[in-house]
Design a protein around this motif. Structure first.
Motif, PDB file in Angstrom:
ATOM      1  N   MET A 290      14.077  38.462  44.443  1.00 18.03           N
ATOM      2  CA  MET A 290      13.702  38.063  43.110  1.00 18.03           C
ATOM      3  C   MET A 290      13.225  39.296  42.328  1.00 18.03           C
ATOM      4  N   ALA A 291      12.620  39.080  41.209  1.00 20.85           N
ATOM      5  CA  ALA A 291      12.241  40.187  40.354  1.00 20.85           C
ATOM      6  C   ALA A 291      11.267  41.104  41.053  1.00 20.85           C
ATOM      7  N   GLY A 292      11.256  42.365  40.630  1.00 23.50           N
ATOM      8  CA  GLY A 292      10.440  43.378  41.278  1.00 23.50           C
ATOM      9  C   GLY A 292       8.959  43.095  41.155  1.00 23.50           C
ATOM     10  N   ARG A 293       8.216  43.680  42.071  1.00 28.53           N
ATOM     11  CA  ARG A 293       6.776  43.472  42.056  1.00 28.53           C
ATOM     12  C   ARG A 293       6.147  44.243  40.898  1.00 28.53           C
ATOM     13  N   LEU A 294       5.207  43.607  40.235  1.00 26.58           N
ATOM     14  CA  LEU A 294       4.476  44.242  39.152  1.00 26.58           C
ATOM     15  C   LEU A 294       3.570  45.302  39.753  1.00 26.58           C
ATOM     16  N   ARG A 295       3.391  46.403  39.046  1.00 28.42           N
ATOM     17  CA  ARG A 295       2.549  47.467  39.577  1.00 28.42           C
ATOM     18  C   ARG A 295       1.125  46.946  39.773  1.00 28.42           C
ATOM     19  N   ARG A 296       0.461  47.457  40.808  1.00 24.41           N
ATOM     20  CA  ARG A 296      -0.901  47.032  41.111  1.00 24.41           C
ATOM     21  C   ARG A 296      -1.867  47.558  40.061  1.00 24.41           C
ATOM     22  N   TRP A 297      -2.708  46.696  39.585  1.00 17.73           N
ATOM     23  CA  TRP A 297      -3.671  47.062  38.567  1.00 17.73           C
ATOM     24  C   TRP A 297      -4.984  47.460  39.239  1.00 17.73           C
ATOM     25  N   SER A 298      -5.803  48.233  38.536  1.00 17.55           N
ATOM     26  CA  SER A 298      -7.072  48.672  39.091  1.00 17.55           C
ATOM     27  C   SER A 298      -8.004  47.488  39.265  1.00 17.55           C
ATOM     28  N   SER A 299      -8.944  47.640  40.199  1.00 18.55           N
ATOM     29  CA  SER A 299      -9.887  46.548  40.454  1.00 18.55           C
ATOM     30  C   SER A 299     -10.744  46.251  39.240  1.00 18.55           C
ATOM     31  N   ALA A 300     -10.933  47.257  38.383  1.00 19.56           N
ATOM     32  CA  ALA A 300     -11.755  47.039  37.190  1.00 19.56           C
ATOM     33  C   ALA A 300     -11.108  46.036  36.247  1.00 19.56           C
ATOM     34  N   SER A 301      -9.780  45.950  36.296  1.00 16.73           N
ATOM     35  CA  SER A 301      -9.083  45.030  35.397  1.00 16.73           C
ATOM     36  C   SER A 301      -9.117  43.608  35.904  1.00 16.73           C
TER      37      SER A 301
ATOM     38  N   GLN B  38      12.175  45.438  33.714  1.00 16.63           N
ATOM     39  CA  GLN B  38      12.418  45.556  35.153  1.00 16.63           C
ATOM     40  C   GLN B  38      13.548  44.643  35.597  1.00 16.63           C
ATOM     41  N   LEU B  39      13.673  43.482  34.966  1.00 16.66           N
ATOM     42  CA  LEU B  39      14.769  42.579  35.294  1.00 16.66           C
ATOM     43  C   LEU B  39      16.116  43.195  34.927  1.00 16.66           C
ATOM     44  N   VAL B  40      16.163  43.908  33.821  1.00 18.62           N
ATOM     45  CA  VAL B  40      17.397  44.586  33.436  1.00 18.62           C
ATOM     46  C   VAL B  40      17.739  45.661  34.458  1.00 18.62           C
ATOM     47  N   ALA B  41      16.741  46.435  34.880  1.00 20.05           N
ATOM     48  CA  ALA B  41      16.976  47.477  35.883  1.00 20.05           C
ATOM     49  C   ALA B  41      17.419  46.883  37.214  1.00 20.05           C
ATOM     50  N   ALA B  42      16.926  45.665  37.509  1.00 22.82           N
ATOM     51  CA  ALA B  42      17.282  45.032  38.779  1.00 22.82           C
ATOM     52  C   ALA B  42      18.741  44.616  38.844  1.00 22.82           C
ATOM     53  N   GLU B  43      19.405  44.472  37.698  1.00 21.31           N
ATOM     54  CA  GLU B  43      20.807  44.072  37.696  1.00 21.31           C
ATOM     55  C   GLU B  43      21.683  45.063  38.450  1.00 21.31           C
ATOM     56  N   THR B  44      21.291  46.330  38.445  1.00 23.34           N
ATOM     57  CA  THR B  44      22.081  47.367  39.117  1.00 23.34           C
ATOM     58  C   THR B  44      21.689  47.542  40.570  1.00 23.34           C
ATOM     59  N   GLY B  45      20.637  46.859  40.990  1.00 19.40           N
ATOM     60  CA  GLY B  45      20.180  47.003  42.369  1.00 19.40           C
ATOM     61  C   GLY B  45      19.455  48.298  42.623  1.00 19.40           C
ATOM     62  N   ALA B  46      18.894  48.906  41.569  1.00 17.02           N
ATOM     63  CA  ALA B  46      18.168  50.164  41.725  1.00 17.02           C
ATOM     64  C   ALA B  46      17.002  49.972  42.684  1.00 17.02           C
ATOM     65  N   PRO B  47      16.762  50.948  43.585  1.00 12.01           N
ATOM     66  CA  PRO B  47      15.679  50.801  44.565  1.00 12.01           C
ATOM     67  C   PRO B  47      14.336  50.564  43.893  1.00 12.01           C
ATOM     68  N   GLY B  48      13.573  49.633  44.457  1.00  8.86           N
ATOM     69  CA  GLY B  48      12.233  49.352  43.967  1.00  8.86           C
ATOM     70  C   GLY B  48      12.160  48.422  42.789  1.00  8.86           C
ATOM     71  N   THR B  49      13.301  47.916  42.325  1.00 13.81           N
ATOM     72  CA  THR B  49      13.280  47.054  41.141  1.00 13.81           C
ATOM     73  C   THR B  49      13.223  45.583  41.481  1.00 13.81           C
ATOM     74  N   GLU B  50      13.535  45.204  42.705  1.00 18.22           N
ATOM     75  CA  GLU B  50      13.509  43.797  43.072  1.00 18.22           C
ATOM     76  C   GLU B  50      13.276  43.658  44.559  1.00 18.22           C
ATOM     77  N   ALA B  51      12.798  42.489  44.980  1.00 22.79           N
ATOM     78  CA  ALA B  51      12.616  42.202  46.396  1.00 22.79           C
ATOM     79  C   ALA B  51      13.977  42.117  47.075  1.00 22.79           C
ATOM     80  N   GLN B  52      14.041  42.581  48.316  1.00 28.19           N
ATOM     81  CA  GLN B  52      15.303  42.628  49.041  1.00 28.19           C
ATOM     82  C   GLN B  52      15.621  41.264  49.653  1.00 28.19           C
ATOM     83  N   GLU B  53      15.789  40.282  48.802  1.00 26.44           N
ATOM     84  CA  GLU B  53      16.072  38.921  49.221  1.00 26.44           C
ATOM     85  C   GLU B  53      17.307  38.408  48.494  1.00 26.44           C
ATOM     86  N   PRO B  54      18.084  37.523  49.122  1.00 22.49           N
ATOM     87  CA  PRO B  54      19.266  36.984  48.439  1.00 22.49           C
ATOM     88  C   PRO B  54      18.879  36.103  47.257  1.00 22.49           C
TER      89      PRO B  54
END
Length: 572
Positions: free
Chosen positions: A1-12, A137-153
């Motif tokens: 599915m769609a790539g993981r959102l970057r981790r936010w700081s604990s302060a947020s 990120q969803l647009v980038a995931a269309e090409t299968g670029a590394p790190g853009t989506e989870a490696q699941e069917p």
């Protein structure tokens, strides 16, 4: 599915602690939060409008239509803020699609905006932040670029199934139908209950009626048989493919039409869909057409390799055999854990019959009057249809023919004694010193329990254990003072105790058995003692204490050295 959102700081992650009354909606309780959401949308250049509540019921979710600026145009989105917002993520649908995105939009136009909404959503985030980060990120995931989506069917069949309780079990080997076979018949094993109907593919035949694929799986409880026509569909399924289109693609020759009941027709289709990450494969689809609609069930992998994939690290376990003696509260639960883990053959031995009251912790009352071994064996095959389950309704050490008992014991990789009978355990341990044996016992009231593995890695035997207990060098688990709950016709008190307390002992017994079989438990302790309560009966968190079983100086027996078990299942 769609790539993981970057981790936010604990302060947020700081959110004002407050309790939301169940009678009020979140936007009423937290008006400042709703103001923050609208301000963020306006700042991003988006247009938004709250939608009217549904008239059919009180609306507990806030629904908003959003025109979001993306790639030079305004994208129409429908957003649902759940009642538990902002602690859970909003859901987004795009009825007109999203420019440059096709892979992560479902057939119901829902947008897979987060790979794991539970883990990737933070309560301090806003909808505007979510869309600004994830849509590109969803647009980038269309090409299968590394790190853009989870490696699941991402299967286009997802969401095609109906809400009706119909299931299709498939052994993965059954999709290996030769490419030259484009149509034919499938023999289904069918069974059901008041809550569901389940089918399993048994045999696939070509147009000439010759078997081209046969399932090695057994399907307990599916006793009826039904022949259904099938077609192969070479065109890959997309999210635009409807159930009616699949029904037409599966149309058989008129001579092979199947109507198992009045007004109902069943068809099967072998379709191409994504089964591994960005890899197409074959999947079975079952379709049932009634008077008004087509109900669809996508095949669920349920073969031996499919189930083994869910328990990694247990390679070879399906080639092993285990005998469990005693089908009571401990033995029956140990057997369940072992077959779930993937043991290939399990024999259960018990001469008792099921009574209703102990159903609170062992065999359900619906089996009352049935031999315990048979009842447990039936349940084991329902838990894992690929296990070879055998039931022996006799008492080990008394009315079991010696040659039969020896056959089961010598074929077993590990034997579990859950009889709770000191004499039987002593006989088994002392007359077969080389037998890989795990003894599981629980004290009165299930206040505690003990697991003992023999032959011990430290060299001790069953007599050594008795000496160590007498010396208090091996602790006794706490036990409840004997109660006076006596069954009719029984001169001794009946055992009492909760199923969840006994489950701790059973689960660890299965864990110890598997570790012994796989050779990963050679550095484990030989004796494991569990305490659920203090000596005075005060309940405490479960605590295990382990120690080796060394040779006791007062024991005069000849001791054997523990040897690794062999992962070998007899074919006898």
């Amino acid at each position: 599915m769609a790539g993981r959102l970057r981790r936010w700081s604990s302060a947020s992650c700081r959110v004002n602690a407050m309790t939301t009354p169940t009678s009020q909606d979140w936007w009423e309780v937290m008006p400042g939060r709703w103001s923050k959401e609208t301000a963020a949308l306006a700042s991003a250049g988006a247009q938004w409008r709250r939608m009217k509540p549904r008239r059919s019921r009180r609306e507990t979710n806030l629904r908003v239509r959003v025109l979001w600026p993306f790639n030079g145009e305004l994208v129409r989105l429908f957003v649902k803020f759940p009642h538990a917002y902002p602690w859970t993520a909003p859901t987004v649908t795009a009825p007109d699609g999203v420019p440059g995105v096709s892979r992560h939009i479902g057939r119901d136009t829902s947008v897979c905006i987060l790979a794991d909404p539970d883990a990737d959503w933070l309560p301090t985030m806003t909808l505007a932040e979510l869309l600004a980060v994830q849509l590109p990120q969803l647009v980038a995931a269309e090409t299968g670029a590394p790190g853009t989506e989870a490696q699941e069917p991402v299967s286009a069949l997802h969401g095609l199934g109906s809400a009706d309780p119909v299931g299709l079990l498939v052994d993965s080997a059954m999709v290996q139908v030769p490419d030259t076979v484009t149509s034919g018949m499938v023999v289904l094993a069918v069974g059901g209950s008041k809550v569901s109907v389940v089918c399993a593919i048994d045999v696939v035949e070509n147009a000439a009626g010759e078997p081209v694929a046969t399932s090695a799986s057994r399907w307990p409880g599916l006793r009826s048989s039904l022949s259904v026509p099938f077609q192969r569909m070479d065109t890959p399924v997309t999210t635009a493919t409807t159930a009616d289109q699949l029904w037409q693609a599966a149309a058989p020759d008129p001579a092979k039409q199947n109507r198992p009941s009045k007004g109902v027709e069943v068809r099967l289709l072998l379709v191409r869909a994504e089964v591994q990450y960005r890899e197409l494969g074959w999947q079975w689809v079952l379709m049932v057409r009634g008077r008004n609609s087509v109900e669809v069930a996508v095949g669920e992998p349920a073969g031996p390799s499919d189930m083994a994939a869910r328990t990694p690290g247990h390679d070879g376990l399906h080639h092993t055999a285990v005998t469990v003696i005693g089908a009571g509260a401990l033995g029956s639960e140990i057997a369940r854990h072992l077959v779930r883990a993937g043991v290939g053959k399990l024999t259960i031995i018990d001469s008792d019959v099921v009574t209703a009251a102990p159903g609170c912790r062992q065999v359900p009352p619906r089996y009352t009057g049935t031999a315990k071994a048979l009842a447990v064996g039936h349940e084991l095959m329902n838990l894992n249809p690929h296990v070879q389950a055998y039931a022996l309704t006799a008492k080990s050490g008394e009315n079991v023919p010696p040659d039969m008992l020896n056959k089961y014991l010598t074929e077993s990789t590990v034997v579990v004694d859950a009889t709770a009978q000191e004499g039987h355990t002593r006989w088994l341990a002392m007359t077969r010193p080389n037998l890989p044996l795990i003894v599981a016992t629980a004290t009165w009231g299930a206040w505690g329990g003990t697991l003992t593995r023999l032959p011990a890695e430290a060299g001790g035997c069953w007599c050594c254990l008795a000496w160590h207990r007498a010396d208090r060098t091996v602790p006794h688990p706490p036990e409840e003072p004997h109660d006076s709950n006596v069954s009719g016709g029984c001169s001794s008190p009946s055992y009492t105790g909760t199923g969840y307390d006994l489950a701790d002992i059973a689960a660890h017994a299965a864990r110890l058995a598997v570790a012994t079989i796989l050779g990963t438990g050679r550095d484990w302790d030989d004796v494991h003692v569990l305490s659920h309560r203090d000596r005075d009966g005060t309940r405490r968190a479960p605590a295990w204490v382990g120690q080796p079983l060394s040779v006791h100086p007062k024991c005069k027996r000849r001791h054997v050295v523990s040897v690794p078990v062999q992962l070998q299942l007899s074919t006898a």
